[in-house]
Design a protein around this motif. Structure first.
Motif, mmCIF file in Angstrom:
data_model
loop_
_atom_site.group_PDB
_atom_site.id
_atom_site.type_symbol
_atom_site.label_atom_id
_atom_site.label_comp_id
_atom_site.label_asym_id
_atom_site.label_seq_id
_atom_site.Cartn_x
_atom_site.Cartn_y
_atom_site.Cartn_z
ATOM 1 N N LEU A 1 39.737 39.284 46.288
ATOM 2 C CA LEU A 1 39.691 38.062 45.477
ATOM 3 C C LEU A 1 40.671 38.161 44.309
ATOM 4 O O LEU A 1 41.385 37.201 43.992
ATOM 5 N N VAL A 2 40.707 39.320 43.676
ATOM 6 C CA VAL A 2 41.592 39.515 42.522
ATOM 7 C C VAL A 2 43.055 39.324 42.904
ATOM 8 O O VAL A 2 43.848 38.786 42.128
ATOM 9 N N LEU A 3 43.408 39.760 44.099
ATOM 10 C CA LEU A 3 44.803 39.627 44.552
ATOM 11 C C LEU A 3 45.228 38.174 44.745
ATOM 12 O O LEU A 3 46.423 37.873 44.741
ATOM 13 N N HIS A 4 44.253 37.279 44.899
ATOM 14 C CA HIS A 4 44.575 35.879 45.200
ATOM 15 C C HIS A 4 44.176 34.899 44.097
ATOM 16 O O HIS A 4 44.351 33.686 44.261
ATOM 17 N N LEU A 5 43.618 35.393 42.998
ATOM 18 C CA LEU A 5 43.170 34.522 41.916
ATOM 19 C C LEU A 5 43.829 34.933 40.597
ATOM 20 O O LEU A 5 44.232 36.097 40.434
ATOM 21 N N PRO A 6 43.929 34.006 39.619
ATOM 22 C CA PRO A 6 44.566 34.335 38.333
ATOM 23 C C PRO A 6 43.637 35.109 37.402
ATOM 24 O O PRO A 6 43.350 34.700 36.271
ATOM 25 N N VAL A 7 43.149 36.245 37.886
ATOM 26 C CA VAL A 7 42.218 37.067 37.117
ATOM 27 C C VAL A 7 42.969 37.792 36.009
ATOM 28 O O VAL A 7 44.029 38.388 36.249
ATOM 29 N N ALA A 8 42.440 37.762 34.798
ATOM 30 C CA ALA A 8 43.086 38.419 33.660
ATOM 31 C C ALA A 8 42.565 39.831 33.433
ATOM 32 O O ALA A 8 43.262 40.672 32.854
ATOM 33 N N ALA A 9 41.321 40.109 33.869
ATOM 34 C CA ALA A 9 40.722 41.433 33.702
ATOM 35 C C ALA A 9 39.488 41.517 34.593
ATOM 36 O O ALA A 9 38.919 40.498 34.988
ATOM 37 N N VAL A 10 39.098 42.750 34.916
ATOM 38 C CA VAL A 10 37.911 42.996 35.739
ATOM 39 C C VAL A 10 36.978 43.916 34.967
ATOM 40 O O VAL A 10 37.409 44.937 34.433
ATOM 41 N N HIS A 11 35.704 43.555 34.921
ATOM 42 C CA HIS A 11 34.717 44.337 34.156
ATOM 43 C C HIS A 11 33.640 44.847 35.096
ATOM 44 O O HIS A 11 33.094 44.107 35.910
ATOM 45 N N TRP A 12 33.326 46.157 34.976
ATOM 46 C CA TRP A 12 32.259 46.764 35.779
ATOM 47 C C TRP A 12 31.087 47.068 34.859
ATOM 48 O O TRP A 12 31.190 47.877 33.940
#
Length: 251
Positions: free
Chosen positions: A126-137
């Motif tokens: 999903l991250v590769l195809h969306l304008p995600v600015a950061a990922v939080h775990w």
């Protein structure tokens, strides 16, 4: 650092977007279809009214909820303990969250590796195809740069080492030892690695990564064991206080 209100924790993975860029359910459905053409084994398994702001995704026979979609408000806040992969500080307070979590019927097994691997693989695509600015775990309160996150997770799924510098966080104790934050989500125990006066911080971190990978592959420990040989040997033993694995140098 906070986004919105409330907190995120446990098996929650938050995809953070700039204001106005959180996707709608239809955009997620198109993204999943595009990713499927690239080899992702996933589909939209349930889509309520778009105004509900969430949908259910099916991947490798497991279901996950994606919530906080537009036009509904963003998902709850994130708190950041450690960040990875950014060239400069990330303005988390200016971002809005969309949460990916295991659906109710598999939530009790959220720490199991098959569930985590499927969830991280889905998120990486999903991250590769969306304008995600950061990922939080949430389990480790870690923040990751999107490309760093996807590269790390896809490498793990291809047989590489467990992504310690992202799915766990590190802390330094006053005596110089390194402790983990978030490892217990996968093994039931955190880890504390004895310091060495003859070792750089980066070398100590690399050793911690090696031990974490071992623990995730083999599970938590109930009795002392040794890994490695000779001067490189490490003694792992469960602490008598708390859910903690103590790691001592053998050389």
């Amino acid at each position: 650092m906070h986004v919105g209100s409330g907190t995120s924790s446990g098996a929650c993975l938050s995809l953070l977007f700039r204001k106005g860029e959180r996707p709608e359910a239809e955009a997620i459905a198109r993204t999943v279809e595009t990713a499927r053409e690239g080899g992702l084994v996933a589909s939209v398994s349930y889509r309520p009214d778009p105004a509900a702001g969430w949908l259910e995704l099916l991947a490798s026979g497991l279901t996950f909820d994606l919530a906080g979609l537009s036009p509904l408000g963003p998902a709850p806040a994130v708190e950041v303990y450690q960040a990875f992969g950014f060239d400069r500080p990330c303005a988390v307070a200016e971002l809005e969250a969309v949460q990916l979590v295991p659906s109710g019927h598999i939530l009790s097994g959220a720490g199991l590796l098959p569930v985590m691997r499927t969830m991280m693989g889905l998120a990486a695509n999903l991250v590769l195809h969306l304008p995600v600015a950061a990922v939080h775990w949430g389990a480790a309160q870690t923040l990751m740069e999107p490309r760093y996150f996807s590269r790390l997770m896809l490498n793990w799924l291809a047989g590489g080492a467990f992504p310690s510098l992202g799915l766990t966080a590190f802390s330094r104790a006053p005596d110089g030892s390194i402790g983990t934050r978030g490892l217990a989500h996968f093994t039931g125990q955190e880890m504390q690695l004895e310091a060495s006066l003859h070792e750089s911080d980066s070398d100590t971190a690399r050793l911690a990564v090696r031990v974490i990978d071992h623990l995730v592959r083999h599970g938590g420990i109930a009795q002392a064991q040794t890994i490695g040989q000779w001067s490189d040997a490490l003694l792992l033993e469960p602490s008598k206080v708390g859910k903690l694995v103590l790691v001592w140098r053998g050389g």
